[in-house]
Design an enzyme around this catalytic site. Sequence first.
Site, PDB file in Angstrom:
ATOM      1  N   CYS A  35      71.348  69.081  14.946  1.00 30.48           N
ATOM      2  CA  CYS A  35      70.037  68.501  14.613  1.00 30.48           C
ATOM      3  C   CYS A  35      68.921  69.172  15.408  1.00 30.48           C
ATOM      4  O   CYS A  35      67.752  68.984  15.102  1.00 30.48           O
ATOM      5  CB  CYS A  35      70.035  66.995  14.858  1.00 30.48           C
ATOM      6  SG  CYS A  35      70.288  66.529  16.564  1.00 30.48           S
ATOM      7  N   ASP A  37      68.115  68.603  18.536  1.00 30.64           N
ATOM      8  CA  ASP A  37      67.496  67.732  19.532  1.00 30.64           C
ATOM      9  C   ASP A  37      67.985  68.071  20.944  1.00 30.64           C
ATOM     10  O   ASP A  37      69.128  68.481  21.134  1.00 30.64           O
ATOM     11  CB  ASP A  37      67.787  66.265  19.216  1.00 30.64           C
ATOM     12  CG  ASP A  37      67.057  65.826  17.950  1.00 30.64           C
ATOM     13  OD1 ASP A  37      66.335  66.647  17.382  1.00 30.64           O
ATOM     14  OD2 ASP A  37      67.210  64.663  17.562  1.00 30.64           O
ATOM     15  N   CYS A  61      64.651  63.065  17.830  1.00 28.07           N
ATOM     16  CA  CYS A  61      64.339  62.024  16.852  1.00 28.07           C
ATOM     17  C   CYS A  61      64.022  60.702  17.557  1.00 28.07           C
ATOM     18  O   CYS A  61      64.218  60.556  18.761  1.00 28.07           O
ATOM     19  CB  CYS A  61      65.527  61.847  15.915  1.00 28.07           C
ATOM     20  SG  CYS A  61      66.911  61.034  16.699  1.00 28.07           S
ATOM     21  N   CYS A 105      72.989  60.362  18.472  1.00 30.09           N
ATOM     22  CA  CYS A 105      71.813  60.409  19.355  1.00 30.09           C
ATOM     23  C   CYS A 105      72.118  59.703  20.672  1.00 30.09           C
ATOM     24  O   CYS A 105      71.665  60.132  21.734  1.00 30.09           O
ATOM     25  CB  CYS A 105      70.615  59.766  18.677  1.00 30.09           C
ATOM     26  SG  CYS A 105      70.422  60.228  16.947  1.00 30.09           S
TER      27      CYS A 105
HETATM   28 FE1  FES Z   1      70.012  64.370  16.595  1.00 33.54          FE
HETATM   29 FE2  FES Z   1      68.871  62.062  16.779  1.00 33.54          FE
HETATM   30  S1  FES Z   1      69.041  63.271  15.027  1.00 33.54           S
HETATM   31  S2  FES Z   1      69.650  63.266  18.387  1.00 33.54           S
END
Ligand code: FES
Length: 147
Positions: A35, A37, A61, A105
């Site tokens: 993702c 992040d 996110c 997450c």
């Molecule tokens: Fe990857 Fe939230 S979408 S940490």
Amino acid sequence: MSVYSDKVLDHFESPRNVGEIENASGVGTVGNAKCGDIMRIFLDIGDDGMINDVKFKTFGCGAAIATSSMATELVKGKSIQDALKVTNKAVMEALDGLPTAKIHCSLLAEEAIHAALWDYAQKNGLEIEGLQQPKSDIHEDESEEED
Ligand code: FES
């Protein structure tokens, strides 16, 4: 109605402990290549082994921000051993749950705390019981599980 609990929304809108600690005792950065992040946790640990302060910076996110915020609240003022008990499940429970697609997450939060504790241990030549070298990218973990 939102798929997120009130607590998740609250921690997303007003995240606690955002920022950096200068000369932190330990800093941990963990990302998820899937993702994109990234989460960074700073710990200030006293000579007595207590976590006096903790801050975070998350490029991610809303759920990643909420889990970082809650995770920092849960480890603040705790001993290292108690901080290790702050798993992603504990963070999720404290937030009254997360949608399935957002569970990863909360893993970022658990791993970033472990990475910061690992950094502290390395800097001080210590071994923390129960702590293994954390991954810098938790996505590797997920793909193993998927296979
Ligand atoms: Fe990857 Fe939230 S979408 S940490």
